[in-house]
Design an enzyme around this catalytic site. Structure first.
Site, PDB file in Angstrom:
ATOM      1  CG  ASP A  43      -0.357  -0.153   2.533  1.00  0.00           C
ATOM      2  OD1 ASP A  43       0.883  -0.189   2.612  1.00  0.00           O
ATOM      3  OD2 ASP A  43      -1.113  -0.231   3.523  1.00  0.00           O
ATOM      4  CB  SER A  44       4.565   1.704  -0.048  1.00  0.00           C
ATOM      5  OG  SER A  44       4.785   0.569  -0.880  1.00  0.00           O
ATOM      6  CG  ASP A  82       0.668  -4.155   2.097  1.00  0.00           C
ATOM      7  OD1 ASP A  82       0.926  -5.068   2.898  1.00  0.00           O
ATOM      8  OD2 ASP A  82       1.403  -3.160   1.938  1.00  0.00           O
ATOM      9  CE  LYS A 111       3.062  -6.117   4.003  1.00  0.00           C
ATOM     10  NZ  LYS A 111       2.670  -5.021   4.931  1.00  0.00           N
ATOM     11  CD  GLU A 113       0.681  -1.770   8.272  1.00  0.00           C
ATOM     12  OE1 GLU A 113       0.389  -1.059   9.255  1.00  0.00           O
ATOM     13  OE2 GLU A 113       1.090  -1.310   7.195  1.00  0.00           O
ATOM     14  CD  GLU A 180       7.935  -0.437   7.703  1.00  0.00           C
ATOM     15  OE1 GLU A 180       8.147   0.670   7.173  1.00  0.00           O
ATOM     16  OE2 GLU A 180       6.917  -1.107   7.489  1.00  0.00           O
TER      17      GLU A 180
END
Length: 262
Positions: A43-44, A82, A111, A113, A180
């Protein structure tokens, strides 16, 4: 390069480090597929492609669109998507959106978080047939809640919390974890505390592989370069020079010459 499976990825624990890089389109996915073990549709893209200040406004539709492009460009590479902010707030929402990813793309995994507090979501998804990559440490989707991007593992309490997060995620069924923005020695301890691969980004060299955002690694994103990013080329300058040369030749009418006309 033969496409990895979840089994072959897990065999890389404490072995040959895994190479992961972000990709958002077919063009770059094709270029990266020769060297990368895993492509992450991060999602970056909301920042490097969308021009936003954080990842939070990325949507499921955007992630599915870009995942499809990456899958087409690198069909023989393992691809993780993501899950964007707000797409896994509870078990029902997470399952609905994960089903969309699998039905509408060829992604191999998703993925999520979060640490121990998200373990129940990971367990619910894995029990329903999804391959899940965890993500602990600095969480970009929590940037507003935490008041910025803050390095984790600065004290023993944080270190033990990260270890507990990794173990909870593994127990819930995740096959791999991204860690991270964590102090290198702590990230090493985290990796040693679980039997699944741990992929670092800004987390030192004592883990089972590395991931970088491609626009950072290639020197294409100029507004900000994180401390942990090594730029393997000055992409921004190279692109600007090429476009400048093209513009100059167009204006001088030296392009196209006899070599580039029918």
């Amino acid at each position: 390069m033969k496409k990895l499976t979840i089994g072959s990825i897990q065999k890389r624990k404490d072995a040959l480090p895994l190479v992961m890089i972000t990709a958002y389109d077919a063009l770059f996915a094709r270029l990266f597929s020769e060297s990368a073990d895993i492509l992450l549709v991060g999602d970056s893209l909301n920042m490097s492609f969308g021009g936003n200040n954080d990842t939070l406004s990325a949507t499921m539709d955007q992630m599915i669109y870009h995942t499809n492009a990456v899958c087409k460009g690198a069909p023989e590479t393992f691809i993780i998507t993501d899950m964007p902010f707000g797409s896994y707030t509870d078990e029902a929402t997470a399952l609905t959106n994960a089903i969309r990813v699998y039905r509408e793309t060829s992604a191999d995994a998703i993925k999520i978080e979060g640490g121990a507090e998200k373990a129940h979501l990971i367990k619910h998804l894995t029990l329903n047939g999804f391959a899940v990559c965890g993500h602990i440490g600095l969480l970009p989707q929590a940037v507003r809640a935490e008041g910025g991007y803050k390095v984790k593992g600065k004290n023993e309490h944080e270190a033990l919390s990260l270890i507990a997060d990794a173990q909870a995620i593994q127990q819930a069924g995740a096959f791999i974890i991204v860690i991270e923005g964590v102090k290198a020695d702590v990230a090493t301890r985290v990796a040693q505390s679980v039997s699944i691969p741990v992929i670092g980004i800004g987390a030192g060299n004592g883990v089972d592989g590395q991931v970088l955002v491609f626009s950072d690694m290639l020197g294409l994103y100029e507004p900000f370069v994180p401390k942990f990013v090594k730029q393997y080329m000055d992409g921004a300058s190279a692109v600007k020079k090429s476009v400048s040369d093209y513009a100059s030749e167009v204006q001088k009418r030296s392009f196209p010459d006899e070599n580039y006309v029918y």
